[in-house]
Design a protein around this motif. Sequence first.
Motif, mmCIF file in Angstrom:
data_model
loop_
_atom_site.group_PDB
_atom_site.id
_atom_site.type_symbol
_atom_site.label_atom_id
_atom_site.label_comp_id
_atom_site.label_asym_id
_atom_site.label_seq_id
_atom_site.Cartn_x
_atom_site.Cartn_y
_atom_site.Cartn_z
ATOM 1 N N VAL A 92 18.680 14.096 -0.822
ATOM 2 C CA VAL A 92 18.235 12.716 -0.669
ATOM 3 C C VAL A 92 18.200 12.065 -2.042
ATOM 4 O O VAL A 92 17.587 12.594 -2.975
ATOM 5 C CB VAL A 92 16.851 12.637 0.004
ATOM 6 N N LEU A 93 18.867 10.922 -2.143
ATOM 7 C CA LEU A 93 18.954 10.194 -3.399
ATOM 8 C C LEU A 93 18.171 8.893 -3.296
ATOM 9 O O LEU A 93 18.068 8.291 -2.225
ATOM 10 C CB LEU A 93 20.415 9.868 -3.728
ATOM 11 N N GLU A 94 17.643 8.455 -4.425
ATOM 12 C CA GLU A 94 16.974 7.152 -4.521
ATOM 13 C C GLU A 94 17.979 6.168 -5.092
ATOM 14 O O GLU A 94 18.388 6.267 -6.250
ATOM 15 C CB GLU A 94 15.756 7.249 -5.428
ATOM 16 N N LYS A 95 18.414 5.211 -4.253
ATOM 17 C CA LYS A 95 19.421 4.238 -4.706
ATOM 18 C C LYS A 95 18.750 2.963 -5.198
ATOM 19 O O LYS A 95 17.951 2.367 -4.470
ATOM 20 C CB LYS A 95 20.391 3.898 -3.575
ATOM 21 N N PRO A 96 19.081 2.510 -6.396
ATOM 22 C CA PRO A 96 18.557 1.219 -6.850
ATOM 23 C C PRO A 96 19.306 0.079 -6.183
ATOM 24 O O PRO A 96 20.404 0.264 -5.640
ATOM 25 C CB PRO A 96 18.834 1.254 -8.359
ATOM 26 N N PRO A 97 18.760 -1.134 -6.208
ATOM 27 C CA PRO A 97 19.518 -2.282 -5.685
ATOM 28 C C PRO A 97 20.719 -2.581 -6.570
ATOM 29 O O PRO A 97 20.804 -2.115 -7.712
ATOM 30 C CB PRO A 97 18.490 -3.420 -5.717
ATOM 31 N N HIS A 98 21.662 -3.347 -6.028
ATOM 32 C CA HIS A 98 22.861 -3.805 -6.737
ATOM 33 C C HIS A 98 23.843 -2.667 -7.034
ATOM 34 O O HIS A 98 24.688 -2.796 -7.925
ATOM 35 C CB HIS A 98 22.490 -4.524 -8.047
ATOM 36 N N LEU A 99 23.747 -1.558 -6.301
ATOM 37 C CA LEU A 99 24.672 -0.438 -6.455
ATOM 38 C C LEU A 99 25.240 -0.088 -5.083
ATOM 39 O O LEU A 99 24.485 0.239 -4.157
ATOM 40 C CB LEU A 99 23.961 0.777 -7.058
ATOM 41 N N THR A 139 20.416 -3.463 -0.982
ATOM 42 C CA THR A 139 19.248 -2.796 -0.401
ATOM 43 C C THR A 139 18.937 -1.565 -1.247
ATOM 44 O O THR A 139 19.845 -0.848 -1.678
ATOM 45 C CB THR A 139 19.523 -2.381 1.053
ATOM 46 N N SER A 140 17.661 -1.322 -1.484
ATOM 47 C CA SER A 140 17.256 -0.170 -2.281
ATOM 48 C C SER A 140 16.711 0.927 -1.369
ATOM 49 O O SER A 140 16.498 0.727 -0.180
ATOM 50 C CB SER A 140 16.187 -0.590 -3.291
ATOM 51 N N GLY A 141 16.494 2.110 -1.965
ATOM 52 C CA GLY A 141 15.803 3.153 -1.226
ATOM 53 C C GLY A 141 16.593 4.421 -1.009
ATOM 54 O O GLY A 141 17.542 4.734 -1.740
ATOM 55 N N LEU A 142 16.187 5.160 0.008
ATOM 56 C CA LEU A 142 16.644 6.528 0.225
ATOM 57 C C LEU A 142 18.001 6.581 0.917
ATOM 58 O O LEU A 142 18.247 5.875 1.891
ATOM 59 C CB LEU A 142 15.611 7.285 1.064
ATOM 60 N N VAL A 143 18.850 7.453 0.407
ATOM 61 C CA VAL A 143 20.140 7.747 1.028
ATOM 62 C C VAL A 143 20.208 9.254 1.260
ATOM 63 O O VAL A 143 20.111 10.039 0.320
ATOM 64 C CB VAL A 143 21.322 7.286 0.150
ATOM 65 N N LEU A 144 20.366 9.629 2.513
ATOM 66 C CA LEU A 144 20.483 11.040 2.892
ATOM 67 C C LEU A 144 21.954 11.421 2.924
ATOM 68 O O LEU A 144 22.774 10.722 3.516
ATOM 69 C CB LEU A 144 19.845 11.269 4.258
ATOM 70 N N ALA A 145 22.294 12.552 2.288
ATOM 71 C CA ALA A 145 23.670 13.036 2.294
ATOM 72 C C ALA A 145 23.683 14.516 2.670
ATOM 73 O O ALA A 145 22.738 15.259 2.380
ATOM 74 C CB ALA A 145 24.318 12.834 0.926
ATOM 75 N N ALA A 146 24.752 14.927 3.334
ATOM 76 C CA ALA A 146 24.914 16.321 3.747
ATOM 77 C C ALA A 146 25.580 17.115 2.629
ATOM 78 O O ALA A 146 26.525 16.642 1.995
ATOM 79 C CB ALA A 146 25.740 16.406 5.024
ATOM 80 N N ARG A 147 25.111 18.334 2.415
ATOM 81 C CA ARG A 147 25.661 19.167 1.356
ATOM 82 C C ARG A 147 26.988 19.811 1.735
ATOM 83 O O ARG A 147 27.743 20.245 0.852
ATOM 84 C CB ARG A 147 24.644 20.249 0.990
#
Length: 306
Positions: A92-99, A139-147
């Motif tokens: 799980v990554l924390e994405k900032p806005p504008h990315l 939009t900011s916040g959590l992004v879930l990714a599969a390994r």
Amino acid sequence: MRLYFTVPDTLQTQNGTLVRNFLRQCAVSTELARAVKFQGGGFFADGASVLANRRVYPGQVLSFDLPPEAGGVAPQPDIAVQVVYEDAFAVVLEKPPHLAVHPTLNYPGGTLANGYAAWALQQGRSPVFRPVNRIDKDTSGLVLAARNTYAAPLLAENVQKLYYAIVEGELPLGPGVIDAPIGRRGDSIIGRCVTPEGKPSRTEYTILKVQNGLSLAACVPVTGRTHQIRVHFASIGHPLAGDDLYGGRRDRIGRQALHCAKQTFRVPEYTEVPDGICIRTPVSAGTGRTVTVESPLPQDMADLLS
């Protein structure tokens, strides 16, 4: 990496069970099983090669290697990646806005995926980025990714998300529901709107705070339509602050005030071994270990309410 599954004693049948049927109980997708068969070296029962139409019995260990993968997007070490949770299946990554989350026609590079590729290579892992949820660039916040390819469909089946949204106007405190179909807005590729021709869409929310002519909502998108929360609140006359695509004002914040604040998902119970992972079976969306990851309201959204 190799995955190991022990056939449980609950499969007490005289003739055992077909490998292909056992793979389904282990949440191995048809696509992955086909790739293992043709690209990954096939399946093994107690170390011996076995075909999918053969049988396995309680106590036996079925194993296979995950197929090789392509290289993924170009790594960009200059894009910082904030990892807030990881295990053998999920990150799980924390994405900032504008990315942007991943490369598109408008954003061929400089995305979260490019930063993840660089981070993963530094860790000695696959750089392939498999986001289970994709949030808009602003939009900011959590992004879930599969390994890995095994985990991707398993996570997608059971993830639950909660967003914080700050909407214009003052709504009554407490719970509410917006149940309205969403479809494309005219000929726009990006824009969406509430329309009878759209797909069924439901957003459940709770208004937590009202201040400065704004309302803080905790939102659960029961369905996952494009721009769902943004479109639904705009449709009731309360667009998100900063969301000028749907009528919001940008005088107090330079992006839509939307933040993925919480993700809950399940991962299988497992034990790591030198060459892979031993997974307890059977595996399904209703079993395994529940993981909850949370992210606080970002500063730019908090400032709106102060």
